[in-house]
Design an enzyme around this catalytic site. Structure first.
Site, PDB file in Angstrom:
ATOM      1  N   LYS A 144      -5.223  -6.321   6.143  1.00 34.10           N
ATOM      2  CA  LYS A 144      -5.721  -4.949   6.006  1.00 34.10           C
ATOM      3  C   LYS A 144      -7.137  -5.017   5.457  1.00 34.10           C
ATOM      4  O   LYS A 144      -7.501  -4.340   4.498  1.00 34.10           O
ATOM      5  CB  LYS A 144      -4.795  -4.141   5.086  1.00 34.10           C
ATOM      6  CG  LYS A 144      -5.046  -2.640   5.121  1.00 34.10           C
ATOM      7  CD  LYS A 144      -4.826  -2.004   6.491  1.00 34.10           C
ATOM      8  CE  LYS A 144      -5.014  -0.487   6.395  1.00 34.10           C
ATOM      9  NZ  LYS A 144      -5.046   0.147   7.725  1.00 34.10           N
TER      10      LYS A 144
ATOM     11  N   ASP B 115      11.195  -7.904   7.980  1.00 38.37           N
ATOM     12  CA  ASP B 115      12.347  -7.003   8.014  1.00 38.37           C
ATOM     13  C   ASP B 115      12.359  -6.183   9.301  1.00 38.37           C
ATOM     14  O   ASP B 115      13.418  -5.913   9.879  1.00 38.37           O
ATOM     15  CB  ASP B 115      12.341  -6.070   6.798  1.00 38.37           C
ATOM     16  CG  ASP B 115      12.869  -6.742   5.541  1.00 38.37           C
ATOM     17  OD1 ASP B 115      13.268  -7.925   5.621  1.00 38.37           O
ATOM     18  OD2 ASP B 115      12.881  -6.101   4.481  1.00 38.37           O
TER      19      ASP B 115
ATOM     20  N   ASP C 165       6.720  -9.824   4.091  1.00 34.43           N
ATOM     21  CA  ASP C 165       8.024  -9.343   3.657  1.00 34.43           C
ATOM     22  C   ASP C 165       8.440  -8.127   4.489  1.00 34.43           C
ATOM     23  O   ASP C 165       9.562  -8.036   4.996  1.00 34.43           O
ATOM     24  CB  ASP C 165       7.936  -8.977   2.178  1.00 34.43           C
ATOM     25  CG  ASP C 165       9.281  -8.733   1.529  1.00 34.43           C
ATOM     26  OD1 ASP C 165      10.318  -8.924   2.199  1.00 34.43           O
ATOM     27  OD2 ASP C 165       9.303  -8.340   0.358  1.00 34.43           O
TER      28      ASP C 165
ATOM     29  N   ASP D 155      -0.758  -1.941   9.705  1.00 32.92           N
ATOM     30  CA  ASP D 155      -0.145  -0.733  10.240  1.00 32.92           C
ATOM     31  C   ASP D 155      -0.064  -0.780  11.761  1.00 32.92           C
ATOM     32  O   ASP D 155       0.945  -0.402  12.361  1.00 32.92           O
ATOM     33  CB  ASP D 155      -0.883   0.519   9.756  1.00 32.92           C
ATOM     34  CG  ASP D 155      -2.397   0.410   9.875  1.00 32.92           C
ATOM     35  OD1 ASP D 155      -2.917  -0.689  10.115  1.00 32.92           O
ATOM     36  OD2 ASP D 155      -3.078   1.449   9.715  1.00 32.92           O
TER      37      ASP D 155
ATOM     38  N   TYR E  41       3.103 -10.762  -5.250  1.00 35.90           N
ATOM     39  CA  TYR E  41       4.428 -10.979  -5.840  1.00 35.90           C
ATOM     40  C   TYR E  41       4.444 -12.035  -6.937  1.00 35.90           C
ATOM     41  O   TYR E  41       5.513 -12.401  -7.427  1.00 35.90           O
ATOM     42  CB  TYR E  41       5.419 -11.400  -4.758  1.00 35.90           C
ATOM     43  CG  TYR E  41       5.766 -10.333  -3.747  1.00 35.90           C
ATOM     44  CD1 TYR E  41       5.255  -9.047  -3.810  1.00 35.90           C
ATOM     45  CD2 TYR E  41       6.634 -10.626  -2.696  1.00 35.90           C
ATOM     46  CE1 TYR E  41       5.579  -8.085  -2.880  1.00 35.90           C
ATOM     47  CE2 TYR E  41       6.974  -9.663  -1.759  1.00 35.90           C
ATOM     48  CZ  TYR E  41       6.433  -8.399  -1.841  1.00 35.90           C
ATOM     49  OH  TYR E  41       6.758  -7.455  -0.905  1.00 35.90           O
TER      50      TYR E  41
END
Length: 342
Positions: free
Chosen positions: A179, A240, A236, A212, A132
């Protein structure tokens, strides 16, 4: 007297921040609020100024910022939000994004199994690196061969310090999420730093999941997690997920921190919600719980707990906005929380 810089911002931001300030006032702590309500999209549209140097100095001097929301659909340029939120994060080096998720009432959980509803965890998200930060570019723009590149940046310094913070706030365990099986370079650095952090904190349980698998495990049994630590983009997304498991985005609070410097920015996660702005129906809980995180940061943990307890009582009694099962508007929901504090 402790001064707090307040940036109400855009959309529902001013509405929910008003209620957070009301609830803080009900505690009688003698806090002083330096309100910078000129930092908003309206001014940016008129003048092109997102945040002036003088305003940045005022915020830096206060060292604690309570922020409502930044964002307006009429402003298409990404420079506005970047020159407020990201500027604050980078210039104040707020490398920790601390997002707790605690179920406020059993009826708010989307999970069928009552034994697995009581989520009580924290997502610790690295806040100043990752995908980001705006590193990248476009080649052959506008042609069929256009190439867009976004760089995902990790540094040993940045990864190590956020892992250290995660262990410092853990009660039972820390789960590091990456990951690295598919993203070998940045993932490899996270794995190296993770091994060092685990060795430095042998008294706490620790585990690792790919992102995942972590998302699936959160849905399956969120009670298994205490602290989740991960990079900017994965954090992020996962925060959520945890906020929805705890009652919805309207309840989600966050703290952007530099623990060593004692600097913090506190904001609800829900954003500016322009579709409901000005209607008096925005949920103030995320802003109030962000104020509670600010009190923790100020060494006022007992008062922070009082705010959290007041929110729980108001929500349990359905003295809250419709998204949480009540019938109150923003002001009345804030008043209900303030009444529970008193």
């Amino acid at each position: 007297m402790t001064t707090v810089a307040v940036v109400p911002g855009d959309g529902v931001g001013p509405e929910v921040i008003d209620q957070a300030l009301r609830v803080l006032d009900s505690l009688g702590l003698g806090l002083s609020f330096d309100v910078l309500d000129q930092i908003n999209a309206e001014r940016f549209r008129r003048t092109g100024v997102a945040m002036s140097h003088e305003e940045m100095v005022r915020i830096s001097s206060a060292r604690r910022v309570l922020l409502g929301a930044i964002g307006d659909p009429r402003v298409q340029q990404t420079g506005y939000a970047r020159n407020v939120l990201l500027r604050l994060r980078f210039e104040l080096d707020l490398y920790v994004n601390h997002r707790p998720a605690v179920l406020l009432d059993d009826r708010l959980s989307p999970l069928r199994d009552p034994a697995r509803r009581s989520i009580d965890c924290v997502v610790v998200r690295e806040n100043t690196e990752g995908a980001y930060i705006g590193s990248g570019g476009v080649l052959r723009s506008g042609t069929p061969q256009e190439i867009a590149i976004d760089n995902d940046i990790s540094t040993r310094h940045g990864v190590s310090r956020v892992l250290g913070y995660a262990f410092s706030v853990a009660r039972r365990s820390v789960c590091m999420v990456d990951k690295s099986n598919a993203v070998p370079f940045g993932g490899g650095l996270w794995q190296q730093c993770w091994a060092d952090a685990r060795s430095a904190h042998p008294g706490l349980a620790s585990s690792h999941l790919y992102v995942d698998a972590a998302a699936m495990k959160l849905i399956q049994d969120p009670t298994a997690f205490d602290v989740i630590v991960t990079n900017n983009s994965y954090g992020d997304i996962l925060s959520d997920v945890t906020s929805q498991l705890a009652g919805g985005l309207g309840t989600a609070a966050s703290a952007n921190l530099n623990p060593e410097q004692g600097v913090g920015l506190f904001e609800p996660v829900h954003g500016s919600a322009p579709d409901i702005a000005g209607q008096g129906i925005a949920n103030p809980v995320g802003a109030v719980l962000s104020a509670a995180l600010m009190l923790d940061h100020l060494g006022r943990g007992a008062e922070g707990d009082a705010l959290r307890g007041a929110v729980r009582k108001a929500v349990s009694a359905r003295r809250c906005t419709p998204d949480l099962g009540g019938q109150l508007g923003t002001e009345d929901a804030g008043a209900a929380i303030a009444a529970e504090v008193q």
